[in-house]
Design a protein around this motif. Structure first.
Motif, PDB file in Angstrom:
ATOM      1  N   ASP A 116      37.485  59.716  39.155  1.00  0.00           N
ATOM      2  CA  ASP A 116      37.962  59.781  37.998  1.00  0.00           C
ATOM      3  C   ASP A 116      38.418  58.340  37.745  1.00  0.00           C
ATOM      4  OD1 ASP A 116      37.402  62.422  37.089  1.00  0.00           O
ATOM      5  OD2 ASP A 116      38.912  63.145  38.361  1.00  0.00           O
ATOM      6  N   HIS A 117      37.965  57.386  38.227  1.00  0.00           N
ATOM      7  CA  HIS A 117      38.153  55.970  38.079  1.00  0.00           C
ATOM      8  C   HIS A 117      39.646  55.449  38.591  1.00  0.00           C
ATOM      9  CE1 HIS A 117      34.914  56.890  35.188  1.00  0.00           C
ATOM     10  NE2 HIS A 117      35.813  57.064  34.168  1.00  0.00           N
ATOM     11  N   GLN A 118      40.287  56.470  39.396  1.00  0.00           N
ATOM     12  CA  GLN A 118      41.552  56.241  39.861  1.00  0.00           C
ATOM     13  C   GLN A 118      41.548  54.993  40.911  1.00  0.00           C
ATOM     14  OE1 GLN A 118      39.704  59.021  40.216  1.00  0.00           O
ATOM     15  NE2 GLN A 118      40.960  60.323  41.648  1.00  0.00           N
ATOM     16  N   TRP A 119      42.699  54.260  41.126  1.00  0.00           N
ATOM     17  CA  TRP A 119      42.646  53.390  42.266  1.00  0.00           C
ATOM     18  C   TRP A 119      42.818  54.254  43.731  1.00  0.00           C
ATOM     19  CZ3 TRP A 119      42.289  48.187  41.786  1.00  0.00           C
ATOM     20  CH2 TRP A 119      42.290  47.927  40.717  1.00  0.00           C
ATOM     21  N   VAL A 120      42.314  53.532  44.623  1.00  0.00           N
ATOM     22  CA  VAL A 120      42.308  53.979  45.892  1.00  0.00           C
ATOM     23  C   VAL A 120      42.757  52.906  47.151  1.00  0.00           C
ATOM     24  CG1 VAL A 120      40.723  55.896  45.700  1.00  0.00           C
ATOM     25  CG2 VAL A 120      39.850  53.955  46.802  1.00  0.00           C
ATOM     26  N   LEU A 214      41.216  48.286  53.382  1.00  0.00           N
ATOM     27  CA  LEU A 214      39.993  48.489  52.555  1.00  0.00           C
ATOM     28  C   LEU A 214      39.217  47.139  51.920  1.00  0.00           C
ATOM     29  CD1 LEU A 214      40.666  50.872  49.525  1.00  0.00           C
ATOM     30  CD2 LEU A 214      39.006  49.315  49.563  1.00  0.00           C
ATOM     31  N   GLY A 215      37.991  47.004  52.477  1.00  0.00           N
ATOM     32  CA  GLY A 215      37.544  45.676  52.447  1.00  0.00           C
ATOM     33  C   GLY A 215      36.674  45.621  51.295  1.00  0.00           C
ATOM     34  N   SER A 216      37.144  45.121  50.192  1.00  0.00           N
ATOM     35  CA  SER A 216      36.632  44.991  48.774  1.00  0.00           C
ATOM     36  C   SER A 216      37.048  43.873  48.032  1.00  0.00           C
ATOM     37  CB  SER A 216      36.627  46.429  47.862  1.00  0.00           C
ATOM     38  OG  SER A 216      35.816  46.244  46.951  1.00  0.00           O
ATOM     39  N   ASP A 217      36.217  43.449  46.972  1.00  0.00           N
ATOM     40  CA  ASP A 217      36.780  42.308  46.113  1.00  0.00           C
ATOM     41  C   ASP A 217      37.866  42.602  45.473  1.00  0.00           C
ATOM     42  OD1 ASP A 217      35.567  43.054  43.815  1.00  0.00           O
ATOM     43  OD2 ASP A 217      33.943  41.765  43.935  1.00  0.00           O
ATOM     44  N   SER A 218      38.283  41.791  44.520  1.00  0.00           N
ATOM     45  CA  SER A 218      39.641  41.809  43.780  1.00  0.00           C
ATOM     46  C   SER A 218      39.220  42.380  42.406  1.00  0.00           C
ATOM     47  CB  SER A 218      40.199  40.471  43.654  1.00  0.00           C
ATOM     48  OG  SER A 218      40.887  40.153  44.977  1.00  0.00           O
ATOM     49  N   ALA A 219      37.892  42.677  42.152  1.00  0.00           N
ATOM     50  CA  ALA A 219      37.600  42.967  40.887  1.00  0.00           C
ATOM     51  C   ALA A 219      36.660  44.313  40.666  1.00  0.00           C
ATOM     52  CB  ALA A 219      36.854  41.958  40.006  1.00  0.00           C
ATOM     53  N   PRO A 220      37.204  45.594  40.630  1.00  0.00           N
ATOM     54  CA  PRO A 220      36.378  46.844  40.433  1.00  0.00           C
ATOM     55  C   PRO A 220      36.050  46.858  39.286  1.00  0.00           C
ATOM     56  CG  PRO A 220      38.438  47.154  41.595  1.00  0.00           C
ATOM     57  CD  PRO A 220      38.603  45.839  41.299  1.00  0.00           C
ATOM     58  N   THR A 221      34.662  46.887  38.706  1.00  0.00           N
ATOM     59  CA  THR A 221      33.985  46.634  37.463  1.00  0.00           C
ATOM     60  C   THR A 221      32.915  47.816  37.049  1.00  0.00           C
ATOM     61  OG1 THR A 221      34.342  44.442  37.618  1.00  0.00           O
ATOM     62  CG2 THR A 221      32.926  44.992  36.027  1.00  0.00           C
ATOM     63  N   PRO A 222      32.960  48.439  35.777  1.00  0.00           N
ATOM     64  CA  PRO A 222      31.925  49.214  35.456  1.00  0.00           C
ATOM     65  C   PRO A 222      30.607  48.781  35.990  1.00  0.00           C
ATOM     66  CG  PRO A 222      33.551  49.284  33.607  1.00  0.00           C
ATOM     67  CD  PRO A 222      33.838  48.248  34.727  1.00  0.00           C
ATOM     68  N   CYS A 253      38.983  50.179  44.124  1.00  0.00           N
ATOM     69  CA  CYS A 253      39.527  50.086  45.373  1.00  0.00           C
ATOM     70  C   CYS A 253      40.637  48.715  45.341  1.00  0.00           C
ATOM     71  CB  CYS A 253      38.344  49.652  46.349  1.00  0.00           C
ATOM     72  SG  CYS A 253      37.202  51.038  46.621  1.00  0.00           S
ATOM     73  N   ASP A 254      41.759  48.952  45.969  1.00  0.00           N
ATOM     74  CA  ASP A 254      42.870  48.276  46.012  1.00  0.00           C
ATOM     75  C   ASP A 254      42.636  47.392  47.369  1.00  0.00           C
ATOM     76  OD1 ASP A 254      45.279  46.787  46.242  1.00  0.00           O
ATOM     77  OD2 ASP A 254      46.319  48.564  45.439  1.00  0.00           O
ATOM     78  N   ASN A 255      42.418  46.088  47.256  1.00  0.00           N
ATOM     79  CA  ASN A 255      42.306  45.132  48.446  1.00  0.00           C
ATOM     80  C   ASN A 255      43.533  44.675  48.710  1.00  0.00           C
ATOM     81  OD1 ASN A 255      42.540  43.185  46.608  1.00  0.00           O
ATOM     82  ND2 ASN A 255      40.582  42.300  47.148  1.00  0.00           N
ATOM     83  N   ARG A 256      44.790  45.165  48.460  1.00  0.00           N
ATOM     84  CA  ARG A 256      46.127  44.473  48.353  1.00  0.00           C
ATOM     85  C   ARG A 256      46.561  44.152  49.930  1.00  0.00           C
ATOM     86  NH1 ARG A 256      50.790  47.296  45.656  1.00  0.00           N
ATOM     87  NH2 ARG A 256      49.031  47.409  44.148  1.00  0.00           N
TER      88      ARG A 256
END
Length: 284
Positions: A116-120, A214-222, A253-256
């Motif tokens: 549901d588009h939530q942050w993980v 969590l290995g992802s970039d900083s810009a989750p995008t549709p 995805c939150d890559n903080r």
């Protein structure tokens, strides 16, 4: 003084990138894969089928200062995933009589099922409904159960040179329909390699390494926005004649934790990452 040793199990594209860097720094690198002839020059290769415990047993006793697990099933089938990430992984770990200084396991954001588009992030619930995510989560649990120093890296969708599935879909007019909106997450292949090297460097320097990233970039995008941008860059019509995304849920995805570890992404968003790829495609 002896140089550090690294054993890479399932040494494909990502593992080979790590291997080349460590070889350049004088490390001893052993690579395990089905076809060792495909390993980079300088890697000591050994043939093994990770879906076959008897093949793993033939390796005999294994040892290394660092262990990197980049296991990939031959096909997207339940049986293959279960064979590698359950019985096969346990058989491989049993070959080690002493724990490595650090075991790195490459997992996937497929262990999440949020839609549901939530942050993980690393603390979010992991309850995958797909067999691939279930198998990876089982493997994560096997790694944790060893009690060894370890770090699990959950990469999102990997893209980069030679990984042109989305570009090909855009060119063919098979873009995702406008609805339902679907957030996508990705990480460039070079950042996958770079972050794994970063963790190895931290461990070798005696610095803290977290047990999960969590290995992802900083810009989750549709995905619709990504494909529309790609169509414009490629100079092709933006045609949404493909199928809705079915394999993964819509999440962000939150890559903080990755960034706070001290790693700086080479490609922090999809525009920078794809912009580095497109010129080489045009040259072809």
């Amino acid at each position: 003084m002896a140089q550090p040793s690294l054993l890479i199990a399932g040494c494909g594209d990502i593992g080979s990138g790590v291997a080349r860097d460590r070889l350049g720094k004088g490390w001893q690198v052993v690579g395990l894969r089905r076809n060792p002839a495909k390993l980079p020059e300088g890697v000591e290769g050994r043939a093994v089928d990770f879906a076959d415990p008897q093949s793993i047993a033939k390796l005999g006793e294994l040892s290394a200062d660092y262990l990197l697990l980049t296991l990939t099933p031959a096909a997207y089938k339940r049986e293959g995933y279960n064979a590698i990430f359950d019985e096969g992984l346990l058989a491989l770990l049993a070959r080690f009589k002493r724990p490595p200084k650090l075991t790195l396991f490459v997992s996937s954001t497929g262990v999440y099922d949020q839609a549901d588009h939530q942050w993980v992030d690393e603390t979010s619930e992991t309850a995958p409904s797909r067999f691939s995510g279930q198998a990876l989560l089982t493997a994560e649990q096997h790694i944790a159960a060893t009690g060894w120093p370890h770090s699990i890296v959950r990469f999102s969708g990997i893209y980069g040179p030679g990984r042109n599935q989305m570009i090909n879909k855009v060119r063919q007019g098979e873009c995702t329909p406008a609805t339902p909106l679907h957030y996508s997450n990705r990480i460039h292949r070079d950042d996958c390699v770079g972050f794994l090297l970063h963790l190895l460097d931290r461990a070798e320097a005696g610095e803290e390494v977290g047990q999960c990233y969590l290995g992802s970039d900083s810009a989750p995008t549709p995905i619709q926005d990504v494909q529309a941008w790609l169509a414009a860059e490629l100079g092709v019509p933006y045609r949404q004649e493909g199928q809705p995304v079915a394999r993964t849920g819509s999440k962000r995805c939150d890559n903080r934790r990755l960034r706070e570890s001290g790693y700086t992404l080479r490609y922090p968003d999809f525009k920078q990452g794809f912009s580095a790829i497109l010129p080489s495609l045009e040259a072809d």
